[in-house]
Design a protein around this motif. Structure first.
Motif, PDB file in Angstrom:
ATOM      1  N   MET A   4    -139.998 -31.073  -6.591  1.00 38.61           N
ATOM      2  CA  MET A   4    -138.633 -31.173  -6.086  1.00 38.61           C
ATOM      3  C   MET A   4    -137.665 -30.497  -7.062  1.00 38.61           C
ATOM      4  N   PRO A   5    -136.809 -29.585  -6.600  1.00 41.88           N
ATOM      5  CA  PRO A   5    -135.890 -28.908  -7.514  1.00 41.88           C
ATOM      6  C   PRO A   5    -135.014 -29.861  -8.306  1.00 41.88           C
ATOM      7  N   VAL A   6    -134.503 -30.920  -7.684  1.00 40.84           N
ATOM      8  CA  VAL A   6    -133.601 -31.825  -8.395  1.00 40.84           C
ATOM      9  C   VAL A   6    -134.341 -32.522  -9.530  1.00 40.84           C
ATOM     10  N   GLN A   7    -135.581 -32.928  -9.293  1.00 38.05           N
ATOM     11  CA  GLN A   7    -136.341 -33.595 -10.345  1.00 38.05           C
ATOM     12  C   GLN A   7    -136.599 -32.646 -11.513  1.00 38.05           C
ATOM     13  N   ALA A   8    -136.874 -31.377 -11.215  1.00 41.53           N
ATOM     14  CA  ALA A   8    -137.075 -30.399 -12.283  1.00 41.53           C
ATOM     15  C   ALA A   8    -135.802 -30.237 -13.106  1.00 41.53           C
ATOM     16  N   LEU A   9    -134.666 -30.221 -12.442  1.00 43.28           N
ATOM     17  CA  LEU A   9    -133.393 -30.138 -13.148  1.00 43.28           C
ATOM     18  C   LEU A   9    -133.154 -31.382 -13.987  1.00 43.28           C
ATOM     19  N   GLN A  10    -133.465 -32.551 -13.421  1.00 40.70           N
ATOM     20  CA  GLN A  10    -133.294 -33.796 -14.174  1.00 40.70           C
ATOM     21  C   GLN A  10    -134.187 -33.808 -15.407  1.00 40.70           C
ATOM     22  N   ASP A  11    -135.423 -33.333 -15.257  1.00 39.87           N
ATOM     23  CA  ASP A  11    -136.339 -33.295 -16.401  1.00 39.87           C
ATOM     24  C   ASP A  11    -135.801 -32.372 -17.492  1.00 39.87           C
ATOM     25  N   ALA A  12    -135.251 -31.223 -17.097  1.00 40.37           N
ATOM     26  CA  ALA A  12    -134.702 -30.291 -18.079  1.00 40.37           C
ATOM     27  C   ALA A  12    -133.501 -30.900 -18.790  1.00 40.37           C
ATOM     28  N   LEU A  13    -132.660 -31.599 -18.043  1.00 38.89           N
ATOM     29  CA  LEU A  13    -131.492 -32.225 -18.649  1.00 38.89           C
ATOM     30  C   LEU A  13    -131.906 -33.360 -19.583  1.00 38.89           C
ATOM     31  N   SER A  14    -132.893 -34.143 -19.173  1.00 41.84           N
ATOM     32  CA  SER A  14    -133.362 -35.251 -20.007  1.00 41.84           C
ATOM     33  C   SER A  14    -133.964 -34.757 -21.310  1.00 41.84           C
ATOM     34  N   ALA A  15    -134.571 -33.568 -21.271  1.00 37.36           N
ATOM     35  CA  ALA A  15    -135.141 -33.007 -22.496  1.00 37.36           C
ATOM     36  C   ALA A  15    -134.058 -32.656 -23.506  1.00 37.36           C
ATOM     37  N   LEU A  16    -132.857 -32.354 -23.007  1.00 35.78           N
ATOM     38  CA  LEU A  16    -131.736 -32.060 -23.891  1.00 35.78           C
ATOM     39  C   LEU A  16    -131.034 -33.327 -24.354  1.00 35.78           C
ATOM     40  N   ILE A  17    -130.756 -34.206 -23.390  1.00 35.44           N
ATOM     41  CA  ILE A  17    -129.989 -35.421 -23.656  1.00 35.44           C
ATOM     42  C   ILE A  17    -130.699 -36.555 -22.925  1.00 35.44           C
ATOM     43  N   GLY A  18    -131.376 -37.398 -23.688  1.00 35.95           N
ATOM     44  CA  GLY A  18    -132.300 -38.362 -23.107  1.00 35.95           C
ATOM     45  C   GLY A  18    -131.802 -39.145 -21.915  1.00 35.95           C
ATOM     46  N   GLU A  19    -130.611 -39.737 -22.022  1.00 33.23           N
ATOM     47  CA  GLU A  19    -130.145 -40.616 -20.945  1.00 33.23           C
ATOM     48  C   GLU A  19    -129.245 -39.919 -19.932  1.00 33.23           C
ATOM     49  N   ALA A  20    -129.064 -38.601 -20.066  1.00 28.83           N
ATOM     50  CA  ALA A  20    -128.199 -37.867 -19.138  1.00 28.83           C
ATOM     51  C   ALA A  20    -128.785 -37.910 -17.730  1.00 28.83           C
ATOM     52  N   ARG A  21    -127.920 -38.039 -16.740  1.00 29.53           N
ATOM     53  CA  ARG A  21    -128.343 -38.121 -15.360  1.00 29.53           C
ATOM     54  C   ARG A  21    -127.528 -37.172 -14.498  1.00 29.53           C
ATOM     55  N   LEU A  22    -128.170 -36.626 -13.474  1.00 31.21           N
ATOM     56  CA  LEU A  22    -127.483 -35.831 -12.467  1.00 31.21           C
ATOM     57  C   LEU A  22    -127.081 -36.734 -11.310  1.00 31.21           C
ATOM     58  N   TRP A  23    -125.952 -36.399 -10.699  1.00 33.22           N
ATOM     59  CA  TRP A  23    -125.585 -37.101  -9.473  1.00 33.22           C
ATOM     60  C   TRP A  23    -124.909 -36.127  -8.523  1.00 33.22           C
ATOM     61  N   ALA A  24    -124.957 -36.450  -7.247  1.00 35.55           N
ATOM     62  CA  ALA A  24    -124.372 -35.595  -6.219  1.00 35.55           C
ATOM     63  C   ALA A  24    -122.871 -35.855  -6.175  1.00 35.55           C
ATOM     64  N   ALA A  25    -122.142 -35.092  -6.967  1.00 36.84           N
ATOM     65  CA  ALA A  25    -120.714 -35.339  -7.165  1.00 36.84           C
ATOM     66  C   ALA A  25    -119.876 -34.643  -6.097  1.00 36.84           C
ATOM     67  N   PRO A  26    -118.975 -35.367  -5.434  1.00 31.05           N
ATOM     68  CA  PRO A  26    -118.032 -34.707  -4.524  1.00 31.05           C
ATOM     69  C   PRO A  26    -117.002 -33.912  -5.319  1.00 31.05           C
ATOM     70  N   LEU A  27    -116.663 -32.730  -4.836  1.00 29.54           N
ATOM     71  CA  LEU A  27    -115.687 -31.887  -5.524  1.00 29.54           C
ATOM     72  C   LEU A  27    -114.313 -32.103  -4.910  1.00 29.54           C
ATOM     73  N   PRO A  28    -113.310 -32.370  -5.722  1.00 28.64           N
ATOM     74  CA  PRO A  28    -111.984 -32.681  -5.185  1.00 28.64           C
ATOM     75  C   PRO A  28    -111.391 -31.545  -4.367  1.00 28.64           C
ATOM     76  N   ASP A  29    -110.746 -31.925  -3.273  1.00 31.80           N
ATOM     77  CA  ASP A  29    -110.074 -30.968  -2.378  1.00 31.80           C
ATOM     78  C   ASP A  29    -111.046 -29.974  -1.764  1.00 31.80           C
ATOM     79  N   THR A  30    -112.286 -30.382  -1.572  1.00 34.05           N
ATOM     80  CA  THR A  30    -113.278 -29.599  -0.847  1.00 34.05           C
ATOM     81  C   THR A  30    -114.132 -30.570  -0.044  1.00 34.05           C
ATOM     82  N   ASP A  31    -115.007 -30.009   0.795  1.00 32.10           N
ATOM     83  CA  ASP A  31    -116.010 -30.839   1.470  1.00 32.10           C
ATOM     84  C   ASP A  31    -117.393 -30.572   0.889  1.00 32.10           C
ATOM     85  N   LEU A  32    -117.433 -30.124  -0.354  1.00 31.46           N
ATOM     86  CA  LEU A  32    -118.671 -29.756  -1.028  1.00 31.46           C
ATOM     87  C   LEU A  32    -119.078 -30.814  -2.044  1.00 31.46           C
TER      88      LEU A  32
END
Length: 219
Positions: A1-29
């Motif tokens: 899964m692409p998201v899990q690969a990204l999470q693994d890469a981020l965790s390797a840099l900063i152990g407790e760092a987490r990704l989340w699906a963040a809404p962007l202000p003033d957009t529908d993205l």
């Protein structure tokens, strides 16, 4: 899964760092971004070294990318029905916005394999289809528009302004770092306002995004 690969890469840099699906202000993205809610602490020297060596810039939505995404949503004529390349795509925000605004084709281009994985994950999150490239200069001269956001962070990158028009008939450049460049083919369109997410508490001047447009001159 692409998201899990990204999470693994981020965790390797900063152990407790987490990704989340963040809404962007003033957009529908939304984008998979670094969750700042569990990062309110000082980094260790080893973490700082790793971040500087391999910065996870794909886990941020930089101010110029957010500003350009909002601009394309408000002014879809720039991309509607056109072939678009998002140069230095990072999270893919500009390319995703172009696809949402009706581009006929969008290619996300970045040298970093993790950035391209982020583009794939974020395209899926926003239900759009993108193409992907890791070499701008291997692309054919076939694009109607090159999108460029947060690439001119160093004046050493200014020669790229000519290169953008080697692969596309037009270029749309948004940048908050080098805002005052002078190039005969690029005309300023105005100043947009946005902030980087997660918020890096950057100086206010980096929330002012200059927008430029260029058209390749006929031979």
């Amino acid at each position: 899964m692409p998201v899990q690969a990204l999470q693994d890469a981020l965790s390797a840099l900063i152990g407790e760092a987490r990704l989340w699906a963040a809404p962007l202000p003033d957009t529908d993205l939304r984008l998979w971004l670094l969750d700042e809610r569990n990062m309110d602490r000082a980094f260790s020297p080893d973490e700082t070294r790793r971040i500087l060596e391999e910065p996870p810039y794909w886990s941020f939505c930089w101010a110029s990318g957010l500003a350009l995404a909002r601009y394309l949503a408000a002014e879809p004529h720039w991309v509607r029905g056109k072939r678009v390349l998002d140069f230095g795509a990072g999270s893919g925000i500009a390319g995703i916005a172009a696809a949402r605004a009706g581009a006929s084709e969008v290619v996300a281009c970045d040298l970093d394999p993790l950035a391209l994985q982020a583009c794939r994950a974020n395209a899926r999150l926003n239900d759009v289809s993108l193409g992907y490239s890791d070499d701008f200069f291997a692309e054919a001269d076939r694009f109607d528009l090159i999108l460029v956001a947060d690439v001119l962070y160093d004046r050493a990158n200014l020669p790229l302004l000519d290169q953008f028009l080697s692969r596309g008939r037009q270029a749309l450049v948004a940048d908050s770092r080098v805002r005052d460049f002078d190039h005969p083919l690029y005309r300023p369109l105005g100043v947009l306002h946005a902030l980087t997410l997660p918020d890096l508490a950057e100086p206010h001047e980096f929330r002012r995004v200059s927008l430029y447009h260029a058209t390749r001159q006929p031979l």
